[in-house]
Design a protein around this motif. Structure first.
Motif, mmCIF file in Angstrom:
data_model
loop_
_atom_site.group_PDB
_atom_site.id
_atom_site.type_symbol
_atom_site.label_atom_id
_atom_site.label_comp_id
_atom_site.label_asym_id
_atom_site.label_seq_id
_atom_site.Cartn_x
_atom_site.Cartn_y
_atom_site.Cartn_z
ATOM 1 N N GLU A 163 -9.032 6.625 -0.771
ATOM 2 C CA GLU A 163 -10.226 5.994 -1.344
ATOM 3 C C GLU A 163 -9.861 5.102 -2.531
ATOM 4 O O GLU A 163 -10.392 4.000 -2.674
ATOM 5 C CB GLU A 163 -11.231 7.069 -1.766
ATOM 6 C CG GLU A 163 -12.506 6.508 -2.375
ATOM 7 C CD GLU A 163 -13.376 5.714 -1.409
ATOM 8 O OE1 GLU A 163 -14.179 4.885 -1.903
ATOM 9 O OE2 GLU A 163 -13.275 5.895 -0.182
ATOM 10 N N LEU A 164 -8.953 5.569 -3.384
ATOM 11 C CA LEU A 164 -8.536 4.770 -4.546
ATOM 12 C C LEU A 164 -7.870 3.479 -4.094
ATOM 13 O O LEU A 164 -8.163 2.400 -4.621
ATOM 14 C CB LEU A 164 -7.607 5.573 -5.457
ATOM 15 C CG LEU A 164 -7.073 4.840 -6.683
ATOM 16 C CD1 LEU A 164 -8.198 4.273 -7.539
ATOM 17 C CD2 LEU A 164 -6.199 5.757 -7.520
ATOM 18 N N LEU A 165 -7.004 3.570 -3.112
ATOM 19 C CA LEU A 165 -6.342 2.358 -2.603
ATOM 20 C C LEU A 165 -7.362 1.383 -2.016
ATOM 21 O O LEU A 165 -7.225 0.174 -2.166
ATOM 22 C CB LEU A 165 -5.274 2.724 -1.580
ATOM 23 C CG LEU A 165 -4.064 3.478 -2.142
ATOM 24 C CD1 LEU A 165 -3.108 3.864 -1.027
ATOM 25 C CD2 LEU A 165 -3.360 2.690 -3.221
ATOM 26 N N THR A 166 -8.394 1.903 -1.378
ATOM 27 C CA THR A 166 -9.461 1.053 -0.842
ATOM 28 C C THR A 166 -10.204 0.369 -1.981
ATOM 29 O O THR A 166 -10.511 -0.819 -1.911
ATOM 30 C CB THR A 166 -10.441 1.891 0.013
ATOM 31 O OG1 THR A 166 -9.716 2.486 1.089
ATOM 32 C CG2 THR A 166 -11.565 1.040 0.558
ATOM 33 N N GLU A 214 0.828 -1.219 0.000
ATOM 34 C CA GLU A 214 0.000 0.000 0.000
ATOM 35 C C GLU A 214 0.860 1.266 0.000
ATOM 36 O O GLU A 214 0.525 2.236 -0.666
ATOM 37 C CB GLU A 214 -0.912 0.020 1.245
ATOM 38 C CG GLU A 214 -1.984 -1.029 1.250
ATOM 39 C CD GLU A 214 -3.264 -0.595 0.559
ATOM 40 O OE1 GLU A 214 -3.670 0.566 0.720
ATOM 41 O OE2 GLU A 214 -3.846 -1.430 -0.139
ATOM 42 N N GLU A 215 1.946 1.255 0.754
ATOM 43 C CA GLU A 215 2.803 2.444 0.840
ATOM 44 C C GLU A 215 3.409 2.786 -0.521
ATOM 45 O O GLU A 215 3.449 3.956 -0.918
ATOM 46 C CB GLU A 215 3.927 2.241 1.873
ATOM 47 C CG GLU A 215 3.454 2.163 3.313
ATOM 48 C CD GLU A 215 2.840 0.823 3.701
ATOM 49 O OE1 GLU A 215 3.182 -0.217 3.085
ATOM 50 O OE2 GLU A 215 1.983 0.806 4.613
ATOM 51 N N GLU A 216 3.855 1.766 -1.225
ATOM 52 C CA GLU A 216 4.425 1.980 -2.560
ATOM 53 C C GLU A 216 3.350 2.506 -3.524
ATOM 54 O O GLU A 216 3.613 3.395 -4.330
ATOM 55 C CB GLU A 216 5.028 0.674 -3.084
ATOM 56 C CG GLU A 216 5.858 0.860 -4.345
ATOM 57 C CD GLU A 216 6.492 -0.435 -4.824
ATOM 58 O OE1 GLU A 216 6.510 -0.640 -6.052
ATOM 59 O OE2 GLU A 216 6.957 -1.233 -3.973
ATOM 60 N N ARG A 217 2.149 1.977 -3.411
ATOM 61 C CA ARG A 217 1.045 2.454 -4.246
ATOM 62 C C ARG A 217 0.746 3.923 -3.949
ATOM 63 O O ARG A 217 0.559 4.730 -4.857
ATOM 64 C CB ARG A 217 -0.211 1.622 -4.006
ATOM 65 C CG ARG A 217 -0.115 0.222 -4.541
ATOM 66 C CD ARG A 217 -1.324 -0.607 -4.178
ATOM 67 N NE ARG A 217 -1.157 -1.959 -4.701
ATOM 68 C CZ ARG A 217 -1.798 -3.012 -4.248
ATOM 69 N NH1 ARG A 217 -2.687 -2.896 -3.279
ATOM 70 N NH2 ARG A 217 -1.588 -4.197 -4.780
ATOM 71 N N ALA A 218 0.699 4.262 -2.656
ATOM 72 C CA ALA A 218 0.429 5.647 -2.254
ATOM 73 C C ALA A 218 1.517 6.583 -2.775
ATOM 74 O O ALA A 218 1.215 7.678 -3.269
ATOM 75 C CB ALA A 218 0.316 5.742 -0.735
ATOM 76 N N LEU A 219 2.777 6.145 -2.707
ATOM 77 C CA LEU A 219 3.885 6.969 -3.218
ATOM 78 C C LEU A 219 3.750 7.200 -4.721
ATOM 79 O O LEU A 219 3.962 8.317 -5.210
ATOM 80 C CB LEU A 219 5.235 6.311 -2.911
ATOM 81 C CG LEU A 219 5.741 6.463 -1.490
ATOM 82 C CD1 LEU A 219 6.993 5.606 -1.263
ATOM 83 C CD2 LEU A 219 6.045 7.929 -1.193
#
Length: 131
Positions: free
Chosen positions: A112-115, A88-93
């Motif tokens: 919200e997108l990650l969810t 998730e952290e890599e996706r958020a970055l």
């Protein structure tokens, strides 16, 4: 063929032509049916989820950038690329880097997108059947 063409040979030739024309139509329909199979290799439910998500993303980006889709700056959010990320952290970055020029806060959108992508599968290109 000759000019007048009277008699039985013309009749049977005409019948043969219509039979071979009908066979050609059947072959074309079979080919279309086979081609149709190739284009429906993705799971329709997964495609629908992806389409709904992409429409939501476009709507959200319009709100974040305060403009219509046509006026939006070049922002590319690749869902498959996000799904390839290790966590998730890599996706958020990746999302933060993509939205670096957005003047509005992006944290809620990213969260919200990650969810929404949680549990989604990466779409691989359809496998073509060899004929």
């Amino acid at each position: 063929r000759g000019g007048g063409g009277s008699g039985g040979s013309s009749g049977s030739s005409s019948r043969e032509d219509s039979v071979s024309a009908a066979a050609a139509v059947v072959q074309v329909q079979q080919r279309r049916h086979q081609q149709g199979k190739v284009t429906v290799k993705y799971d329709r439910k997964e495609l629908r989820k992806r389409l709904v998500l992409e429409e939501w993303i476009v709507e959200q980006l319009g709100q974040l950038y305060g403009c219509e889709e046509e006026e939006m700056p070049e922002v590319e959010i690749d869902i498959d690329d996000l799904l390839d990320a290790a966590n998730e952290e890599e996706r958020a970055l990746k999302l933060q880097e993509t939205l670096v020029d957005c003047y509005k806060p992006t944290e809620e959108f990213i969260k919200e997108l990650l969810t929404r992508i949680r549990g989604m599968r990466k779409l691989s290109p359809p496998q073509k059947k060899s004929i």
